[in-house]
Write a protein that holds these residues in place. Sequence first.
Motif, PDB file in Angstrom:
ATOM      1  N   ASP A   1      -8.330   4.840  -1.695  1.00 54.71           N
ATOM      2  CA  ASP A   1      -8.873   5.342  -0.492  1.00 54.71           C
ATOM      3  C   ASP A   1      -8.647   4.328   0.652  1.00 54.71           C
ATOM      4  O   ASP A   1      -8.735   3.130   0.666  1.00 54.71           O
ATOM      5  CB  ASP A   1     -10.309   5.232  -0.569  1.00 54.71           C
ATOM      6  CG  ASP A   1     -11.121   5.593   0.685  1.00 54.71           C
ATOM      7  OD1 ASP A   1     -10.396   5.999   1.665  1.00 54.71           O
ATOM      8  OD2 ASP A   1     -12.551   5.748   0.560  1.00 54.71           O
ATOM      9  N   SER A   2      -7.459   5.013   1.371  1.00 54.81           N
ATOM     10  CA  SER A   2      -6.774   3.868   2.459  1.00 54.81           C
ATOM     11  C   SER A   2      -7.763   3.020   3.386  1.00 54.81           C
ATOM     12  O   SER A   2      -7.458   2.190   3.925  1.00 54.81           O
ATOM     13  CB  SER A   2      -5.907   4.824   3.202  1.00 54.81           C
ATOM     14  OG  SER A   2      -4.897   5.326   2.322  1.00 54.81           O
ATOM     15  N   SER A   3      -8.882   3.933   3.727  1.00 52.08           N
ATOM     16  CA  SER A   3      -9.894   3.229   4.430  1.00 52.08           C
ATOM     17  C   SER A   3     -10.382   1.827   4.018  1.00 52.08           C
ATOM     18  O   SER A   3     -10.886   1.005   4.704  1.00 52.08           O
ATOM     19  CB  SER A   3     -11.226   4.111   4.834  1.00 52.08           C
ATOM     20  OG  SER A   3     -11.721   4.281   3.575  1.00 52.08           O
ATOM     21  N   HIS A  29       0.820  -1.127  -0.074  1.00 47.99           N
ATOM     22  CA  HIS A  29       0.045   0.014   0.010  1.00 47.99           C
ATOM     23  C   HIS A  29       0.817   1.277   0.006  1.00 47.99           C
ATOM     24  O   HIS A  29       0.403   2.157  -0.657  1.00 47.99           O
ATOM     25  CB  HIS A  29      -1.003   0.083   1.335  1.00 47.99           C
ATOM     26  CG  HIS A  29      -1.662   1.283   1.222  1.00 47.99           C
ATOM     27  ND1 HIS A  29      -1.401   2.350   2.109  1.00 47.99           N
ATOM     28  CD2 HIS A  29      -2.736   1.547   0.714  1.00 47.99           C
ATOM     29  CE1 HIS A  29      -2.303   3.143   1.999  1.00 47.99           C
ATOM     30  NE2 HIS A  29      -3.215   2.772   1.397  1.00 47.99           N
ATOM     31  N   SER A  30       1.974   1.127   0.551  1.00 47.64           N
ATOM     32  CA  SER A  30       2.750   2.422   0.557  1.00 47.64           C
ATOM     33  C   SER A  30       3.497   2.853  -0.587  1.00 47.64           C
ATOM     34  O   SER A  30       3.474   3.893  -0.904  1.00 47.64           O
ATOM     35  CB  SER A  30       4.139   1.925   1.530  1.00 47.64           C
ATOM     36  OG  SER A  30       5.028   0.918   1.050  1.00 47.64           O
ATOM     37  N   ILE A  31       3.457   1.821  -1.607  1.00 41.99           N
ATOM     38  CA  ILE A  31       3.978   2.388  -3.002  1.00 41.99           C
ATOM     39  C   ILE A  31       2.654   2.511  -4.115  1.00 41.99           C
ATOM     40  O   ILE A  31       2.583   3.470  -4.787  1.00 41.99           O
ATOM     41  CB  ILE A  31       4.807   1.352  -3.636  1.00 41.99           C
ATOM     42  CG1 ILE A  31       5.695   1.867  -5.119  1.00 41.99           C
ATOM     43  CG2 ILE A  31       4.157  -0.003  -3.786  1.00 41.99           C
ATOM     44  CD1 ILE A  31       6.458   1.022  -5.575  1.00 41.99           C
ATOM     45  N   ALA A  32       1.612   1.767  -3.656  1.00 45.89           N
ATOM     46  CA  ALA A  32       0.299   2.071  -4.524  1.00 45.89           C
ATOM     47  C   ALA A  32      -0.108   3.343  -4.165  1.00 45.89           C
ATOM     48  O   ALA A  32      -0.695   3.933  -5.076  1.00 45.89           O
ATOM     49  CB  ALA A  32      -0.570   0.854  -4.234  1.00 45.89           C
ATOM     50  N   ALA A  33      -0.111   3.879  -2.875  1.00 45.29           N
ATOM     51  CA  ALA A  33      -0.749   5.129  -2.761  1.00 45.29           C
ATOM     52  C   ALA A  33       0.197   6.429  -3.548  1.00 45.29           C
ATOM     53  O   ALA A  33      -0.452   7.463  -3.689  1.00 45.29           O
ATOM     54  CB  ALA A  33      -0.257   5.480  -1.466  1.00 45.29           C
ATOM     55  N   GLU A  38      -5.030  -5.655  10.993  1.00 47.72           N
ATOM     56  CA  GLU A  38      -4.914  -5.444  12.543  1.00 47.72           C
ATOM     57  C   GLU A  38      -4.470  -3.982  12.859  1.00 47.72           C
ATOM     58  O   GLU A  38      -4.124  -3.121  11.925  1.00 47.72           O
ATOM     59  CB  GLU A  38      -3.819  -6.369  13.037  1.00 47.72           C
ATOM     60  CG  GLU A  38      -4.176  -7.962  13.130  1.00 47.72           C
ATOM     61  CD  GLU A  38      -3.413  -8.710  13.351  1.00 47.72           C
ATOM     62  OE1 GLU A  38      -2.476  -8.127  14.067  1.00 47.72           O
ATOM     63  OE2 GLU A  38      -3.601 -10.145  13.544  1.00 47.72           O
ATOM     64  N   GLU A  39      -4.748  -3.439  14.021  1.00 46.63           N
ATOM     65  CA  GLU A  39      -4.748  -1.913  14.443  1.00 46.63           C
ATOM     66  C   GLU A  39      -3.215  -1.686  14.412  1.00 46.63           C
ATOM     67  O   GLU A  39      -2.874  -0.727  14.273  1.00 46.63           O
ATOM     68  CB  GLU A  39      -5.226  -2.012  15.727  1.00 46.63           C
ATOM     69  CG  GLU A  39      -6.747  -2.222  15.912  1.00 46.63           C
ATOM     70  CD  GLU A  39      -7.220  -1.811  17.286  1.00 46.63           C
ATOM     71  OE1 GLU A  39      -6.408  -1.522  17.983  1.00 46.63           O
ATOM     72  OE2 GLU A  39      -8.604  -2.014  17.493  1.00 46.63           O
ATOM     73  N   CYS A  40      -2.430  -2.631  14.859  1.00 49.71           N
ATOM     74  CA  CYS A  40      -0.929  -2.105  14.929  1.00 49.71           C
ATOM     75  C   CYS A  40      -0.289  -1.798  13.368  1.00 49.71           C
ATOM     76  O   CYS A  40       0.528  -1.309  13.338  1.00 49.71           O
ATOM     77  CB  CYS A  40      -0.077  -3.526  15.219  1.00 49.71           C
ATOM     78  SG  CYS A  40      -0.188  -4.894  14.565  1.00 49.71           S
ATOM     79  N   TYR A  41      -0.909  -2.496  12.337  1.00 51.89           N
ATOM     80  CA  TYR A  41      -0.510  -1.955  10.974  1.00 51.89           C
ATOM     81  C   TYR A  41      -1.441  -0.926  10.338  1.00 51.89           C
ATOM     82  O   TYR A  41      -1.335  -0.588   9.365  1.00 51.89           O
ATOM     83  CB  TYR A  41      -0.639  -3.418  10.106  1.00 51.89           C
ATOM     84  CG  TYR A  41       0.485  -4.499  10.554  1.00 51.89           C
ATOM     85  CD1 TYR A  41       1.718  -4.256  10.383  1.00 51.89           C
ATOM     86  CD2 TYR A  41      -0.378  -5.470  11.116  1.00 51.89           C
ATOM     87  CE1 TYR A  41       2.425  -5.295  10.897  1.00 51.89           C
ATOM     88  CE2 TYR A  41       0.764  -6.530  11.618  1.00 51.89           C
ATOM     89  CZ  TYR A  41       2.061  -6.436  11.589  1.00 51.89           C
ATOM     90  OH  TYR A  41       2.794  -7.255  12.063  1.00 51.89           O
ATOM     91  N   ARG A  42      -2.778  -0.790  11.141  1.00 53.45           N
ATOM     92  CA  ARG A  42      -3.777   0.176  10.445  1.00 53.45           C
ATOM     93  C   ARG A  42      -3.155   1.728  10.434  1.00 53.45           C
ATOM     94  O   ARG A  42      -3.312   2.236   9.363  1.00 53.45           O
ATOM     95  CB  ARG A  42      -4.974   0.066  11.328  1.00 53.45           C
ATOM     96  CG  ARG A  42      -6.118   0.838  10.541  1.00 53.45           C
ATOM     97  CD  ARG A  42      -7.570   0.415  11.452  1.00 53.45           C
ATOM     98  NE  ARG A  42      -7.697  -0.888  11.409  1.00 53.45           N
ATOM     99  CZ  ARG A  42      -8.848  -1.476  12.255  1.00 53.45           C
ATOM    100  NH1 ARG A  42      -9.085  -0.810  13.373  1.00 53.45           N
ATOM    101  NH2 ARG A  42      -8.698  -2.908  12.404  1.00 53.45           N
ATOM    102  N   ASP A  43      -2.500   2.042  11.659  1.00 57.38           N
ATOM    103  CA  ASP A  43      -2.053   3.315  11.449  1.00 57.38           C
ATOM    104  C   ASP A  43      -0.809   3.533  10.687  1.00 57.38           C
ATOM    105  O   ASP A  43      -0.869   4.795  10.061  1.00 57.38           O
ATOM    106  CB  ASP A  43      -1.492   3.648  13.073  1.00 57.38           C
ATOM    107  CG  ASP A  43      -2.505   3.585  14.022  1.00 57.38           C
ATOM    108  OD1 ASP A  43      -3.944   3.759  13.764  1.00 57.38           O
ATOM    109  OD2 ASP A  43      -2.242   3.289  15.197  1.00 57.38           O
ATOM    110  N   LYS A  44      -0.287   2.623  10.256  1.00 55.48           N
ATOM    111  CA  LYS A  44       0.907   2.971   9.359  1.00 55.48           C
ATOM    112  C   LYS A  44       0.261   3.076   7.893  1.00 55.48           C
ATOM    113  O   LYS A  44       0.765   4.110   7.010  1.00 55.48           O
ATOM    114  CB  LYS A  44       1.773   1.644   9.314  1.00 55.48           C
ATOM    115  CG  LYS A  44       3.086   1.785   8.134  1.00 55.48           C
ATOM    116  CD  LYS A  44       3.865   0.497   8.345  1.00 55.48           C
ATOM    117  CE  LYS A  44       5.036   0.639   7.424  1.00 55.48           C
ATOM    118  NZ  LYS A  44       5.673  -0.686   7.495  1.00 55.48           N
ATOM    119  N   VAL A  45      -0.816   2.434   7.754  1.00 56.73           N
ATOM    120  CA  VAL A  45      -1.487   2.503   6.377  1.00 56.73           C
ATOM    121  C   VAL A  45      -2.148   3.771   6.153  1.00 56.73           C
ATOM    122  O   VAL A  45      -2.239   4.558   5.215  1.00 56.73           O
ATOM    123  CB  VAL A  45      -2.649   1.354   6.162  1.00 56.73           C
ATOM    124  CG1 VAL A  45      -3.383   1.803   4.932  1.00 56.73           C
ATOM    125  CG2 VAL A  45      -1.868   0.258   5.951  1.00 56.73           C
TER     126      VAL A  45
END
Length: 1009
Positions: free
Chosen positions: A45-47, A35-39, A54-61
């Motif tokens: 829409d990151s949501s 997702h970091s390169i696709a954005a 999981e939540e630990c990776y959700r904030d990073k996205v």
Amino acid sequence: MEKRELEGAVVSKVREVISSITNAKHVDEVVSALHSIAALLFPLDSSLISGSIEECYRDKVLRVKIPSDEERHDWWDAFYRGVGFPTLARFLLLDVAPNWLVCFSISAQKHAYDVFFSHGLVSEVVQILVPFLQQNGSDGLDVSNVVSNSERLLVLCLLENNGVLQLAREFGGPFESKGFTNERIRPAVSRVAQIVASIPDKARMNTLTSLSSHVFFKQIIVQLLSLAEERDMNLLEKVDTLDEMDKNGALLFVGEMFSRISRRGFSELLSSELVPRVLRLVKKCLSSSNHSSTKELLESNPESMCCSRMMEAIRDPYIIERISEQILHQLATHHADDVQAYWVLWLLFHRNLKMQASIRSMFVDKFLLWKVFPITCLKWILQFAVHECPPGNSMSGHDRPRFSNIVERLVTAWSKKEFVQTAPIEQQAYISAALGLSLETMSKEELDGMKDSMHLILQGVSCRLESPNDLVRKMASNVALVFSKIIDPKNPLYLDDSCCGETIDWEFGFSALKKPHCGEKIVERTKTSELPSIDKDSDFSVNKERSISVKSKKKLLNFDTLDPDEIIDPASLNLESDIDDDDDCASENSYSSSDSSLQPYDLTDDYSDLKRNFTQLTDIVAALRKSDDAEGVERALDVAEKLIRASPDELKHSARDLTRTLVQVRCSDISLEGAEDSAEEKRQRALVALTVTSPFESLETLNNLLYSPNVDISQRIMILDVMTEAAQELAESKILKPKQPPTRETSSLISVVSDTRPWFLPSSQGTPGASSWKEVSGTGAFQNWSNTYERELPLKPNQVMKGKTRRWNLRSPFAEQNQMEFSHNKFPMYAAAFMLPAMEGYDKKRHGVDLLGRDFIVLGKLIYMLGICMKSVAMHPEASVLAPSLLDMLKSREVCHHKEAYVRRAVLFAASCVLVAVHPTFISSALLEGNVEIASGLEWICTWAFDVVESDTDRECYMMATKCLQLHAEMALQTSRALESAKSSFKSSPALPSDASKVTIKIPYLNKD
């Protein structure tokens, strides 16, 4: 950011993502890294992704920085046009897909994995995905997973997201900004089109239905044709010449794709999608304008002009030819009228017709002289490529300068005798129709301006009128009629009764002809062809004429008298059964009426009563020789057959003179106009009766007259027809005789004389009362090289069938059948007299006789007669004696390779009759005795039939040769079984002679070198 710095940033980001995924321990780490390169490349829409991790990776996205639209476009361009996408794509296909993709959620797979392929540069995507369809299994790779994922991505990219349409848009934009130049665009387009067209070939069998050839190519064609519906004028800018067309990448790509799809055999699919669209456009323009403004409306319509440019973009001449043929057939399928078809052809090909000489040559040469189309398509070709104007417009010489040259080429090809001899009948009819339709629009001035045209047309008419084929003669009649209307419209020349009215049938009845069925027997199928045949209703017509003649005679005699000294006519004895009961009653009433019998009358007026009836054959001969007494000759012909069949004692002594006299009678001189055929039939029936009742004497005279210079071609044909009908009548005669039990000698090799069953039928032994065997035609799609037969069996003893009929008898109903039998064939004893003299002088050129050249019709009739004779001696010893002589005649190069298809058909028929007549057990016994003559002749039949199937241009010859090969295969199989049976019956196992060991029996499609 400069281009070089941006490319470096893209490479660094790709390296970072690959490193993160390689060290990942959880699937959410892989998703967040992608997702970091696709954005940076796509408006995501990151949501949509954060809800599935999981939540630990959700904030990073959610904390990923979203670039502006301009920055995103620059990143996308650098990623796909550089080394970033190929590197990441291979990693996604070889590492992520086998190890992690199955753990992705649906939204994560769509927005973090599939997006790199579905929203990328399609030209680069297909070049990466297609090679993975044939991935090998090195380094322990899960090949099945990789290939199936590649197939799924191709369907998503090219079909579901209209990737092929996007490819055309990519090539149709400003090339310089995308790294393309005018020199590079064509190779790039060709490479991508080749990759896309090869996808169905590289996809696995029994895989996704969307990648099957038909479905895949159909969706590609629909996408490419939708370019015209978009009405994108940018595609049409600056493409007025072929050089400018080479610079338009979108049209180049469309042309390349259409060419490669058609090369794979889907030109019909392309035409079936193209024609309805173009036909709809033409109908719309025709409904909103008159014919004069139709051209302007089509030229101003972007959609119609885009269809025209697409056809111009196809540069492969072979593909244009295939597509053009299919377009014509599709127009006929959609029942387009002449005006609609013209404008469809004009819209698709008018620019090509002007700019490319190969396209014009295709229409006016190949489509008129080499191809065969339905007559409606032929009219459209002439209207578009020859007349070059819409239907209904006036056609004058100065408006069509190339018209005369085209008609001259048609006349030159049509007038050649070699064309009539070698060309298939369908092509002859097609070119005759093309010439006739062209002549219908010509004026006398235009015809006078064509050099040697009149002479060539008359030459073509003359050589066709000599043909034995009714269709060929009808072609000559139709062309002659049109030609005469040009010369003198008030006095048309009618050479055929069917040529009447203003409308001429240029289809020549082909639309109503029934195609021969492959399963039909060779003899029956040949009878329905152009070879001589016997009318099935001939007996009916004979009886009908007899009854009519009897009634007319009774009407002349208004009263009956009983004269004890009256001379009784033997011929009248055969007519008693034909007299109606009503007429007898009328005669009795007339005799019993005393008032009517006493009325006076003038004897001088009743001239019919003074005519003397013919009661002797010598009187008939004398009357026939009086050519100046037409009425006497006609009366002699009326009673000749009946008197001959009465078999008087003088028949044997008068047969030769009577035969010669009947042959030499000129029926056209003694008959009224229109009644010549009736007199000819009476003469021919009398000759047949004479040949049947007195064969040896009659045949001696007929064979002498056959090659005599004193008879014409019509008399030779009649002689052969008489011999053919006589042979068939003798073969069908029945004689009741005591049934002989079969002995070892008669049942081992050669069947008994009375057995007329063909060798390929099953044995008649079995349940008494069973019907005869009948062939059952196969229903399979492929040709069956074996025959199936069936017959009806009687009821079992304990079976009772309800009905009204009862038969009471103390004897067995089969007792008489077991004691007596019918011999159905009297012909074998006369077979040599029929065949051998006729085969002696066929190849000698005498005064007025040239069977191998000018008189080929007589040669065809002769070979057909010989084939009927062989068929009539089937299952008799005479067949094995006469077959080698007939095969020697057929093997002659001047006969079997004759220029006329009529003769070749007769040879195939005669060869098939030989295969049916000679029993396999005789062939096996001949081989055991060292006689290889008959085996070598049958081997020649197989070799020559193969040659006919492979090289002969006549369809009828091809069908007959195919059936001949089937008969030969069955005969060879039965012969091999007979050889095995004969060898096993000898306990001492004698060795075969040296000559027999060298002979091989070839079974088609079983022996392979």
